[in-house]
Motif scaffolding. Structure first.
Motif, mmCIF file in Angstrom:
data_model
loop_
_atom_site.group_PDB
_atom_site.id
_atom_site.type_symbol
_atom_site.label_atom_id
_atom_site.label_comp_id
_atom_site.label_asym_id
_atom_site.label_seq_id
_atom_site.Cartn_x
_atom_site.Cartn_y
_atom_site.Cartn_z
ATOM 1 N N LEU A 1 82.908 103.208 31.379
ATOM 2 C CA LEU A 1 81.995 103.601 30.317
ATOM 3 C C LEU A 1 80.847 104.340 30.979
ATOM 4 C CD1 LEU A 1 81.478 103.416 27.257
ATOM 5 C CD2 LEU A 1 80.061 101.410 27.729
ATOM 6 N N ASP A 2 80.723 105.614 30.678
ATOM 7 C CA ASP A 2 79.716 106.482 31.303
ATOM 8 C C ASP A 2 79.822 106.446 32.826
ATOM 9 O OD1 ASP A 2 78.763 107.173 28.777
ATOM 10 O OD2 ASP A 2 77.345 105.506 28.768
ATOM 11 N N GLY A 3 81.047 106.390 33.329
ATOM 12 C CA GLY A 3 81.289 106.433 34.766
ATOM 13 C C GLY A 3 81.230 105.088 35.466
ATOM 14 N N ALA A 4 80.801 104.037 34.776
ATOM 15 C CA ALA A 4 80.727 102.704 35.380
ATOM 16 C C ALA A 4 82.014 101.928 35.064
ATOM 17 C CB ALA A 4 79.517 101.945 34.855
ATOM 18 N N LEU A 5 82.639 101.392 36.092
ATOM 19 C CA LEU A 5 83.876 100.636 35.922
ATOM 20 C C LEU A 5 83.603 99.360 35.123
ATOM 21 C CD1 LEU A 5 86.895 100.459 36.736
ATOM 22 C CD2 LEU A 5 86.151 99.102 38.680
ATOM 23 N N VAL B 1 83.896 92.731 26.992
ATOM 24 C CA VAL B 1 82.657 93.054 26.293
ATOM 25 C C VAL B 1 81.657 93.591 27.304
ATOM 26 C CG1 VAL B 1 80.749 92.152 24.906
ATOM 27 C CG2 VAL B 1 83.062 91.284 24.544
ATOM 28 N N VAL B 2 81.068 94.734 26.976
ATOM 29 C CA VAL B 2 80.042 95.340 27.828
ATOM 30 C C VAL B 2 78.804 95.626 26.987
ATOM 31 C CG1 VAL B 2 81.717 96.348 29.425
ATOM 32 C CG2 VAL B 2 80.955 97.669 27.477
ATOM 33 N N GLU B 3 77.683 95.728 27.652
ATOM 34 C CA GLU B 3 76.432 96.076 26.984
ATOM 35 C C GLU B 3 76.189 97.573 27.143
ATOM 36 O OE1 GLU B 3 74.257 94.115 25.209
ATOM 37 O OE2 GLU B 3 75.782 92.550 25.341
ATOM 38 N N ALA B 4 75.751 98.210 26.069
ATOM 39 C CA ALA B 4 75.467 99.648 26.104
ATOM 40 C C ALA B 4 74.293 99.940 25.177
ATOM 41 C CB ALA B 4 76.687 100.449 25.669
#
Length: 98
Positions: free
Chosen positions: A24-28, A41-44
């Motif tokens: 997500l935006d280059g972050a694994l 689940v990731v925070e954005a």
């Protein structure tokens, strides 16, 4: 920050597993097997983001990218596999929360 759930249900019958990566935006955000499915689940921050996938098939890689608009309330992003193309589908489903 908003919670973004990336979901790829366990696929049907496949002979062997392949390595799947999601950024997500280059972050694994995911590096693991394809056959078990994906549920992370990731925070954005609210707003536009770039979600990218790689299916590592050994001799070659299948890549796909999607533009995802994250709302302040968070969302679920559904990823679908296309057996015809041997890759994730060109579109994801966005289910809003809240």
């Amino acid at each position: 920050m908003s919670a973004v759930r990336l979901v790829f249900p366990r696929p049907g019958f496949f002979l062997n597993d392949v390595r799947a990566l999601l950024t997500l935006d280059g972050a694994l955000v995911y590096d693991g097997g394809f056959l078990a499915g994906i549920d992370v689940v990731v925070e954005a921050t609210p707003g536009p983001h770039k979600l990218e996938s790689v299916l590592d098939l050994g001799l070659f890689k299948r890549r796909r990218a999607w533009d995802v608009e994250v709302p302040a309330t968070g969302c679920d992003v559904g990823i679908v596999y296309s057996r015809f193309w041997g890759n994730f589908s060109k579109k994801v489903t966005i289910t809003l929360r809240g």
